[in-house]
Design a protein around this motif. Structure first.
Motif, PDB file in Angstrom:
ATOM      1  N   LEU A  82      44.973  46.602  38.225  1.00 26.99           N
ATOM      2  CA  LEU A  82      45.622  46.623  39.535  1.00 26.99           C
ATOM      3  C   LEU A  82      44.641  46.566  40.704  1.00 26.99           C
ATOM      4  CD1 LEU A  82      48.497  49.173  38.866  1.00 26.99           C
ATOM      5  CD2 LEU A  82      48.620  46.677  38.967  1.00 26.99           C
ATOM      6  N   TYR A  83      43.354  46.645  40.413  1.00 29.53           N
ATOM      7  CA  TYR A  83      42.322  46.600  41.454  1.00 29.53           C
ATOM      8  C   TYR A  83      41.670  45.225  41.554  1.00 29.53           C
ATOM      9  CZ  TYR A  83      42.809  51.634  41.534  1.00 29.53           C
ATOM     10  OH  TYR A  83      43.309  52.896  41.655  1.00 29.53           O
ATOM     11  N   ARG A  84      42.085  44.299  40.706  1.00 33.25           N
ATOM     12  CA  ARG A  84      41.497  42.963  40.694  1.00 33.25           C
ATOM     13  C   ARG A  84      41.854  42.208  41.977  1.00 33.25           C
ATOM     14  NH1 ARG A  84      39.733  40.908  35.731  1.00 33.25           N
ATOM     15  NH2 ARG A  84      40.079  38.869  36.639  1.00 33.25           N
ATOM     16  N   ASP A  85      40.966  41.327  42.420  1.00 30.23           N
ATOM     17  CA  ASP A  85      41.226  40.561  43.634  1.00 30.23           C
ATOM     18  C   ASP A  85      41.930  39.239  43.352  1.00 30.23           C
ATOM     19  OD1 ASP A  85      39.171  39.065  42.527  1.00 30.23           O
ATOM     20  OD2 ASP A  85      37.784  39.355  44.179  1.00 30.23           O
ATOM     21  N   ASP A  86      42.285  39.000  42.088  1.00 33.98           N
ATOM     22  CA  ASP A  86      42.950  37.740  41.736  1.00 33.98           C
ATOM     23  C   ASP A  86      44.344  37.957  41.139  1.00 33.98           C
ATOM     24  OD1 ASP A  86      42.242  38.806  39.291  1.00 33.98           O
ATOM     25  OD2 ASP A  86      41.298  36.993  38.521  1.00 33.98           O
TER      26      ASP A  86
ATOM     27  N   LEU B 299      28.551  41.524  32.139  1.00 37.22           N
ATOM     28  CA  LEU B 299      28.495  41.376  33.584  1.00 37.22           C
ATOM     29  C   LEU B 299      28.330  39.894  33.873  1.00 37.22           C
ATOM     30  CD1 LEU B 299      28.273  42.360  36.499  1.00 37.22           C
ATOM     31  CD2 LEU B 299      25.840  42.756  36.099  1.00 37.22           C
ATOM     32  N   TYR B 300      29.297  39.328  34.595  1.00 33.03           N
ATOM     33  CA  TYR B 300      29.252  37.905  34.898  1.00 33.03           C
ATOM     34  C   TYR B 300      29.335  37.707  36.410  1.00 33.03           C
ATOM     35  CZ  TYR B 300      30.608  32.912  34.626  1.00 33.03           C
ATOM     36  OH  TYR B 300      30.693  31.558  34.775  1.00 33.03           O
TER      37      TYR B 300
ATOM     38  N   ARG C 230      33.267  45.386  40.853  1.00 30.27           N
ATOM     39  CA  ARG C 230      33.762  45.726  42.187  1.00 30.27           C
ATOM     40  C   ARG C 230      35.103  46.432  42.079  1.00 30.27           C
ATOM     41  NH1 ARG C 230      37.691  45.083  45.018  1.00 30.27           N
ATOM     42  NH2 ARG C 230      38.493  43.476  43.666  1.00 30.27           N
ATOM     43  N   ALA C 231      35.977  45.890  41.248  1.00 33.98           N
ATOM     44  CA  ALA C 231      37.289  46.506  41.038  1.00 33.98           C
ATOM     45  C   ALA C 231      37.142  47.885  40.386  1.00 33.98           C
ATOM     46  CB  ALA C 231      38.160  45.592  40.176  1.00 33.98           C
ATOM     47  N   ALA C 232      36.212  48.000  39.451  1.00 30.89           N
ATOM     48  CA  ALA C 232      35.989  49.283  38.766  1.00 30.89           C
ATOM     49  C   ALA C 232      35.517  50.356  39.745  1.00 30.89           C
ATOM     50  CB  ALA C 232      34.983  49.106  37.642  1.00 30.89           C
ATOM     51  N   LEU C 233      34.658  49.981  40.671  1.00 32.56           N
ATOM     52  CA  LEU C 233      34.196  50.951  41.667  1.00 32.56           C
ATOM     53  C   LEU C 233      35.353  51.420  42.547  1.00 32.56           C
ATOM     54  CD1 LEU C 233      30.815  49.269  42.627  1.00 32.56           C
ATOM     55  CD2 LEU C 233      31.118  51.459  41.432  1.00 32.56           C
TER      56      LEU C 233
ATOM     57  N   GLY D 145      25.757  33.877  37.168  1.00 31.72           N
ATOM     58  CA  GLY D 145      27.011  33.455  37.774  1.00 31.72           C
ATOM     59  C   GLY D 145      27.580  34.462  38.749  1.00 31.72           C
ATOM     60  N   ARG D 146      26.720  35.330  39.295  1.00 25.62           N
ATOM     61  CA  ARG D 146      27.184  36.371  40.188  1.00 25.62           C
ATOM     62  C   ARG D 146      27.855  35.783  41.412  1.00 25.62           C
ATOM     63  NH1 ARG D 146      26.716  38.333  37.289  1.00 25.62           N
ATOM     64  NH2 ARG D 146      24.610  38.893  36.857  1.00 25.62           N
ATOM     65  N   GLU D 147      29.013  36.323  41.761  1.00 24.87           N
ATOM     66  CA  GLU D 147      29.740  35.967  42.985  1.00 24.87           C
ATOM     67  C   GLU D 147      29.746  37.128  43.966  1.00 24.87           C
ATOM     68  OE1 GLU D 147      33.637  34.787  41.670  1.00 24.87           O
ATOM     69  OE2 GLU D 147      32.854  33.103  40.503  1.00 24.87           O
ATOM     70  N   VAL D 148      29.476  38.318  43.454  1.00 23.31           N
ATOM     71  CA  VAL D 148      29.449  39.538  44.245  1.00 23.31           C
ATOM     72  C   VAL D 148      28.078  40.178  43.992  1.00 23.31           C
ATOM     73  CG1 VAL D 148      30.557  41.792  44.578  1.00 23.31           C
ATOM     74  CG2 VAL D 148      31.947  39.821  43.970  1.00 23.31           C
ATOM     75  N   PRO D 149      27.421  40.711  45.028  1.00 20.80           N
ATOM     76  CA  PRO D 149      26.061  41.229  44.843  1.00 20.80           C
ATOM     77  C   PRO D 149      26.019  42.560  44.086  1.00 20.80           C
ATOM     78  CG  PRO D 149      26.766  41.608  47.084  1.00 20.80           C
ATOM     79  CD  PRO D 149      27.852  40.804  46.422  1.00 20.80           C
TER      80      PRO D 149
END
Length: 168
Positions: free
Chosen positions: A64-68, A99-100, A106-109, A131-135
């Motif tokens: 439920l915390y996913r951005d997609d 980790l991809y 991010r959602a887990a945090l 393939g990181r999209e988030v730092p």
């Protein structure tokens, strides 16, 4: 196509345990991300217990915390998180299999902070791939994978898949 077998995975998990045990962390909680990170977290907690180190165990579902969520054609299965304690003041080790992009972490945090304010959060992953999209990066990872473009990384764990293996 690459493959990492059971002996290498077992050795990597032992190295995780030794590393954490050497730090001598107090007020420790190991929290796995469902559905494979929680199994790895259980192994980590069991290994720490064998060395006389008590660590709390928890598992969180980040669906439920996913951005997609609104972009997915298929609905994600919702599972119940298991976190029977507050994370206030704890040294939390988040555990995931791969980790991809960084979006899962991010959602887990976001999910983790619903349970309190940890003193420290560390990320440990079994495998890392470009393939990181988030730092976001892991504090400790066992395997650096370089799969061909477009190839998925498949992590199999004996608790649910009957074997330990990473295919990429």
């Amino acid at each position: 196509m690459g493959c990492i077998g059971a002996k290498e995975i077992e050795s990597a998990i032992s190295a995780w345990v030794e590393r954490i045990a050497a730090e001598g962390a107090e007020r420790l909680a190991v929290i796995g991300l469902m559905s494979h990170g929680d199994l790895l977290a259980k192994r980590l907690v069991a290994g720490l217990k064998e060395r006389g180190i008590d660590a709390l165990y928890g598992a969180i579902d980040i669906s439920l915390y996913r951005d997609d969520l609104d972009m997915r054609a298929e609905k994600l299965p919702l599972r119940s998180s298991y976190l029977p304690f507050s994370t206030d003041g704890l040294h939390v080790i988040l555990v995931d299999d791969v980790l991809y992009t960084g979006r899962t972490i991010r959602a887990a945090l976001n999910a983790l902070f619903e349970y309190g304010r940890p003193a420290r959060v560390e990320l440990q992953t079994l495998a890392y791939r470009e393939g990181r999209e988030v730092p976001i990066c892991a504090d400790y990872t066992c395997f650096h994978l370089e799969p061909e473009a477009g190839k998925e990384v498949q992590v199999r764990l004996h608790e649910v898949d009957g074997e330990d293996k990473i295919e990429f």
